[in-house]
Design a protein around this motif. Structure first.
Motif, PDB file in Angstrom:
ATOM      1  N   ARG A 178      47.983 -39.537 -14.929  1.00 58.89           N
ATOM      2  CA  ARG A 178      46.782 -38.733 -14.689  1.00 58.89           C
ATOM      3  C   ARG A 178      45.498 -39.559 -14.715  1.00 58.89           C
ATOM      4  NH1 ARG A 178      48.678 -33.676 -18.603  1.00 58.89           N
ATOM      5  NH2 ARG A 178      49.932 -32.588 -17.033  1.00 58.89           N
ATOM      6  N   ASP A 182      44.161 -40.361  -7.100  1.00 62.31           N
ATOM      7  CA  ASP A 182      45.056 -39.298  -6.642  1.00 62.31           C
ATOM      8  C   ASP A 182      46.272 -39.811  -5.876  1.00 62.31           C
ATOM      9  OD1 ASP A 182      43.546 -37.399  -7.854  1.00 62.31           O
ATOM     10  OD2 ASP A 182      42.477 -36.777  -6.042  1.00 62.31           O
ATOM     11  N   PRO A 200      53.927 -29.883 -19.739  1.00 61.14           N
ATOM     12  CA  PRO A 200      52.847 -28.986 -19.293  1.00 61.14           C
ATOM     13  C   PRO A 200      52.185 -29.480 -18.008  1.00 61.14           C
ATOM     14  CG  PRO A 200      52.049 -30.411 -21.047  1.00 61.14           C
ATOM     15  CD  PRO A 200      53.512 -30.720 -20.894  1.00 61.14           C
ATOM     16  N   PHE A 201      52.863 -29.304 -16.881  1.00 59.80           N
ATOM     17  CA  PHE A 201      52.299 -29.716 -15.598  1.00 59.80           C
ATOM     18  C   PHE A 201      51.069 -28.876 -15.271  1.00 59.80           C
ATOM     19  CE2 PHE A 201      56.900 -30.704 -14.081  1.00 59.80           C
ATOM     20  CZ  PHE A 201      56.879 -31.901 -14.776  1.00 59.80           C
ATOM     21  N   ASP A 202      50.105 -29.506 -14.575  1.00 62.24           N
ATOM     22  CA  ASP A 202      49.017 -28.703 -14.031  1.00 62.24           C
ATOM     23  C   ASP A 202      49.465 -28.163 -12.672  1.00 62.24           C
ATOM     24  OD1 ASP A 202      48.675 -30.737 -12.102  1.00 62.24           O
ATOM     25  OD2 ASP A 202      47.025 -31.671 -13.180  1.00 62.24           O
ATOM     26  N   ALA A 203      48.605 -27.419 -12.004  1.00 61.12           N
ATOM     27  CA  ALA A 203      48.996 -26.765 -10.750  1.00 61.12           C
ATOM     28  C   ALA A 203      49.381 -27.781  -9.683  1.00 61.12           C
ATOM     29  CB  ALA A 203      47.852 -25.883 -10.251  1.00 61.12           C
ATOM     30  N   GLU A 240      50.569 -30.876 -10.135  1.00 55.49           N
ATOM     31  CA  GLU A 240      51.849 -31.487 -10.507  1.00 55.49           C
ATOM     32  C   GLU A 240      53.001 -30.520 -10.289  1.00 55.49           C
ATOM     33  OE1 GLU A 240      49.904 -34.362 -13.973  1.00 55.49           O
ATOM     34  OE2 GLU A 240      50.684 -32.367 -14.454  1.00 55.49           O
ATOM     35  N   GLU A 241      52.767 -29.242 -10.526  1.00 58.37           N
ATOM     36  CA  GLU A 241      53.808 -28.239 -10.295  1.00 58.37           C
ATOM     37  C   GLU A 241      54.228 -28.248  -8.838  1.00 58.37           C
ATOM     38  OE1 GLU A 241      56.357 -26.273 -12.168  1.00 58.37           O
ATOM     39  OE2 GLU A 241      54.490 -26.075 -13.328  1.00 58.37           O
TER      40      GLU A 241
END
Length: 300
Positions: A200, A204, A238-241, A243-244
């Motif tokens: 992270r 990007d 706990p992926f963020d959106a 990463e999901e």
């Protein structure tokens, strides 16, 4: 104050010349191990003395005299850098001789620490090298090369304690894609959560590549039963959106689709985030895990 241009005052007696045929062969073996360049070679190149590395290790007293003259005659090099290189060479003779020279010549302490660290890296004494290279007085010089070497050669049996300790202590800004990837792989195999956090911090484009690299490494079925355990940890992160989305696409339409355990891993993720009940119609967590172990080559 010692006259550092005076070879005999610097090196003293040559009765115990350290560069025997066997010693030179050992240095050359280490050089080949490191891809053709020792850390002393990198230092000489950075100082504009790349030709000097061709004389190291010196075969004879005369070759050593020539190398010494190259160093001391270089007008473009600051004195403390010249002294540091000479200090490194004297470590080949005797630690006491090197320390005595450093005291008489006034070699700055931080340069003694740094060159001693590089000397130990070149001699593959990685734990000792780290004690010096992670010293708080030092800047992160050659950090990419240090990380690369510690991951590739200082991590037997995938014990990445040394490169990770160096990274967390020094906190260098790595520039080489190779060093970043090697460090990241070490993190993945040591602590999946830490690897995700590191990804992270990258831009990007690289972040997505590292994320995919994380998933692929964790789900590598060649690791057998270990794969199932690490996949559980991965599925619960706990992926963020963003990463999901990467996770789903990588395992459904991307390169991860070819992994034997792709479908089971997606199911584990759905259960972990509550999209599917752990006791629902599509199967419990335990059932998925049993199927996962079979798919990854473990025992059901």
């Amino acid at each position: 104050m010692i006259d550092c241009t005076n070879f005999d005052r610097v090196f003293g007696s040559m009765d115990a010349f350290p560069y025997s045929s066997r010693a030179r062969q050992e240095v050359e073996n280490h050089r080949r191990t490191f891809g053709g360049a020792l850390f002393i070679d990198k230092v000489l190149a950075a100082l504009g003395l790349a030709k000097g590395s061709k004389s190291y290790p010196p075969k004879t007293d005369e070759v050593l005299r020539q190398l010494h003259k190259q160093i001391t005659d270089a007008n473009s090099i600051e004195d403390h850098h010249k002294l540091s290189v000479i200090f490194y060479i004297l470590l080949d003779f005797d630690e006491d001789k090197a320390d005595s020279f450093a005291h008489r010549a006034g070699v700055p302490t931080k340069y003694q620490i740094f060159m001693r660290g590089l000397w130990n890296m070149d001699h593959q004494a990685y734990a000792v090298a780290l004690e010096h290279l992670a010293h708080p007085s030092l800047q992160a010089e050659f950090a990419d090369d240090i990380v690369t070497t510690l991951v590739r050669h200082g991590s037997p049996d995938e014990d990445y304690t040394l490169p990770l300790a160096y990274f967390h202590t020094v906190q260098p800004v790595l520039k080489s894609p190779l060093a970043i990837e090697l460090l990241f792989d070490a993190m993945v195999r040591s602590n999946v959560s830490e690897a995700l956090a590191f990804s992270r911090t990258r831009p990007d484009a690289m972040r997505e590549q590292l994320f995919q690299r994380l998933v692929a490494d964790v789900l590598d079925e060649r690791r057998g039963a270990e794969t199932a355990e690490r996949a559980c940890e991965l599925a619960a992160l706990p992926f963020d959106a963003v990463e999901e989305g990467w996770f789903t696409s990588f395992l459904t339409t991307g390169a991860g689709k070819k992994l034997k355990v792709a479908k089971d891993t997606l199911m584990m993720r759905q259960i972990a985030v509550g999209q599917v009940s752990s006791a629902g119609e599509k199967g419990s967590w335990g059932t998925v895990m049993e199927g996962f172990k079979v798919g990854s080559g473990g025992r059901a």
